[in-house]
Enzyme design. Structure first.
Site, PDB file in Angstrom:
ATOM      1  N   TYR A   1     -59.004  40.572  38.292  1.00 24.43           N
ATOM      2  CA  TYR A   1     -59.448  39.831  37.107  1.00 24.43           C
ATOM      3  C   TYR A   1     -58.294  38.953  36.644  1.00 24.43           C
ATOM      4  CZ  TYR A   1     -61.186  38.875  32.396  1.00 24.43           C
ATOM      5  OH  TYR A   1     -61.618  38.262  31.246  1.00 24.43           O
TER       6      TYR A   1
ATOM      7  N   ASP B   1     -50.192  36.828  39.006  1.00 25.77           N
ATOM      8  CA  ASP B   1     -50.718  37.059  37.667  1.00 25.77           C
ATOM      9  C   ASP B   1     -50.096  38.365  37.177  1.00 25.77           C
ATOM     10  OD1 ASP B   1     -52.096  37.885  35.474  1.00 25.77           O
ATOM     11  OD2 ASP B   1     -54.095  37.525  36.285  1.00 25.77           O
TER      12      ASP B   1
ATOM     13  N   LYS C   1     -49.762  39.792  27.564  1.00 22.92           N
ATOM     14  CA  LYS C   1     -49.721  41.162  27.041  1.00 22.92           C
ATOM     15  C   LYS C   1     -48.332  41.660  26.569  1.00 22.92           C
ATOM     16  CE  LYS C   1     -53.908  42.226  29.581  1.00 22.92           C
ATOM     17  NZ  LYS C   1     -55.092  42.664  28.876  1.00 22.92           N
TER      18      LYS C   1
HETATM   19  N1  PMP Z   1     -54.984  38.568  34.061  1.00 19.87           N
HETATM   20  C1  PMP Z   1     -54.981  39.904  34.111  1.00 19.87           C
HETATM   21  C2  PMP Z   1     -54.336  40.590  35.266  1.00 19.87           C
HETATM   22  C3  PMP Z   1     -55.578  40.647  33.089  1.00 19.87           C
HETATM   23  O1  PMP Z   1     -55.565  41.982  33.155  1.00 19.87           O
HETATM   24  C4  PMP Z   1     -56.159  39.967  32.001  1.00 19.87           C
HETATM   25  C5  PMP Z   1     -56.824  40.715  30.861  1.00 19.87           C
HETATM   26  N2  PMP Z   1     -57.045  42.033  31.005  1.00 19.87           N
HETATM   27  C6  PMP Z   1     -56.144  38.578  32.007  1.00 19.87           C
HETATM   28  C7  PMP Z   1     -55.545  37.901  33.038  1.00 19.87           C
HETATM   29  C8  PMP Z   1     -56.754  37.803  30.864  1.00 19.87           C
HETATM   30  O2  PMP Z   1     -55.968  37.976  29.748  1.00 19.87           O
HETATM   31  P1  PMP Z   1     -56.562  37.720  28.282  1.00 19.87           P
HETATM   32  O3  PMP Z   1     -57.556  38.796  28.026  1.00 19.87           O
HETATM   33  O4  PMP Z   1     -55.348  37.782  27.396  1.00 19.87           O
HETATM   34  O5  PMP Z   1     -57.174  36.372  28.301  1.00 19.87           O
END
Ligand code: PMP
Length: 449
Positions: free
Chosen positions: A151, A249, A277
């Site tokens: 994701y 990511d 995060k």
């Molecule tokens: N990349 C990863 C690996 C994630 O785990 C997440 C959210 N869980 C995102 C992108 C998207 O981040 P956000 O919810 O802050 O938009």
């Protein structure tokens, strides 16, 4: 002990159904295993402090969701709260430069191996979105390779095969939302994580069109699935050989696995890395970073990146303070010790209860799976895991004061605020919850909605 009740949450949920689509602010918050009203619903939270979170019914949980990962220092960490309070007195948004963004960019450059230049944003979604655009702008190619089960945020290009049904073809991009225009899928190639030969074949065949391979260096949205030894290096070499950019990511792994993220742990340096995060301990902040040569494609008349709230002073202050605490306080050492004890303890509870399982990942971010397998190495391996049992255990854990996500595809996060007391309470709760689940097994499908 107060009897467990979600009456107040259910009242608010009924109210929210009238004004919020699906009764929630984010689809993933709808739970299916906890259903006091017979339908999927969500819990409403009153407050969170340190390692604990309280719902509106006064139930007190040790929190291992930590807001899906950001809260690495603990909820309401005093230094961060102080800094943010001070910053907000000077105004929340300027839509012009401020010195803090230079300072924070410098700090990220100091800590993160691939970083030479950085742009800031507000969410992980925004950071991977601009990373993908940078890769396309730099390489002048359009296609992106992503992995099944990964994701990267809630936008069209990346909302494929994040959580596909196991019956779906493995390599065909599977759209995860209504409303994604037909034809976007021709820009996305889906690969199997940890499969060395398959990605090599795909890259050989499609490299002329492929701008980037994007991956979570440790998958954190299909449970917790580390790369097999040499796999990240394999991706790096393929990218180098075929003129493709490697995007890590690190939205979950960044500043969590180590100060320099997964790229430091595995010593594989991507071309672009995305952070969010743990960069802000809960405040909305994100960063996209890479070498000057690549990042320089961002600018007027070139690759567009920007936003009203990008690099706002409150987020910058939170980011600077969070990194400062992470550097100074041996946070990773503490979390490492706590997490190892927790992983060992949970595993011992399952072993005592004769529940076949694997527990894998890192002390700061891990997951357990009920399976006869020795390890989970790709999204499809999850099919062999009893995710219903996991979801049932999650419900019993809630009743015993421990909050993990109901979805086995999420991870368990630990923080600087988790101490021996939380460890002992958590392991006692696991013992009790396991006994309860064994007495009354339930069939309920975990997983996102
Ligand atoms: N990349 C990863 C690996 C994630 O785990 C997440 C959210 N869980 C995102 C992108 C998207 O981040 P956000 O919810 O802050 O938009």
């Amino acid at each position: 002990m107060k009897p467990f009740s979600l009456k107040g949450s259910m009242y608010l949920y009924q109210q929210s159904l009238k004004v919020l689509p699906a009764g929630t602010g984010s689809n993933a918050r709808i739970m299916r295993a906890v259903c006091p009203i017979g339908t999927p619903c969500t819990i409403f939270i009153d407050k969170a402090r340190g390692a604990r979170i309280w719902d509106v019914d006064g139930n007190d949980y040790i929190d291992y969701r930590l807001g899906y990962g950001p809260v690495i220092l603990g909820h309401g960490y005093p230094r961060i709260t102080r800094v943010v309070n001070r910053a907000q007195k000077e105004g929340a948004v300027y839509a012009l430069g401020n010195e803090l963004e230079i300072e924070l960019a410098k700090k990220i450059i100091e800590l993160v191996p691939c970083a030479e230049m950085t742009r800031f944003a507000n969410s992980g979604t925004e950071s991977t979105m601009v990373a993908v655009r940078i890769a396309r702008g730099y390489t002048k190619k359009d296609k992106i390779i992503k992995f099944e089960g990964a994701y990267h945020g809630a936008y069209d290009y990346m909302l494929y095969s994040t959580d596909s049904p196991f019956t779906a073809p493995r390599r065909k991009p599977y759209p995860m939302s209504w409303g994604i225009p037909k034809g976007i899928d021709k820009y996305v190639l889906i690969e199997e994580w940890n499969n060395f030969s398959s990605i090599e074949q795909t890259v050989r065949k499609h490299h002329k069109d492929v701008a980037a391979i994007i991956c979570e260096p440790v998958m954190g949205n299909a449970g917790c699935i580390p790369p097999r030894p040499g796999y990240l290096k394999h991706l790096r070499e393929l990218c180098d050989k075929y003129g493709i950019l490697l995007i890590f990511d690190e939205v979950k792994t960044g500043f969590r696995l180590a100060l320099g993220g997964a790229q430091e742990v595995f010593n594989v340096i991507p071309d672009i890395a995305c952070f969010a995060k743990s960069l802000g301990n809960g405040y909305p902040i994100a960063a996209v970073t890479g070498p000057e040569e690549i990042m320089s494609v961002v600018g007027p008349g070139k690759v567009l990146h920007g936003g009203t709230y990008s690099a706002n002073p409150i987020a910058m202050a939170a980011g600077l303070a969070t990194l400062d605490v992470l550097e100074r306080k041996q946070v990773h050492e503490h979390i490492g010790k706590f997490g190892k004890r927790l992983m060992r303890g949970i595993s011992a509870v399952f072993t005592d209860a004769r529940m076949p399982h694997v527990i894998q990942g890192f002390p700061s971010m891990f997951q357990f799976f009920f399976t006869e397998k020795n390890g989970i190495w790709s999204y499809r391996d999850l099919e062999a895991c009893d995710r219903n049992l996991y979801a049932s255990l999650h419900v019993e854990l809630l009743k015993h004061g421990v909050m993990i996500d109901e979805d086995n595809e999420e991870v368990i996060f630990t923080s600087f605020a988790h101490h021996s007391q939380e460890l002992n309470e958590t392991l006692a709760a696991f013992s009790d919850a396991v006994s309860a689940v064994k007495r009354a097994p339930r069939t309920m499908v975990g997983g996102r909605i």
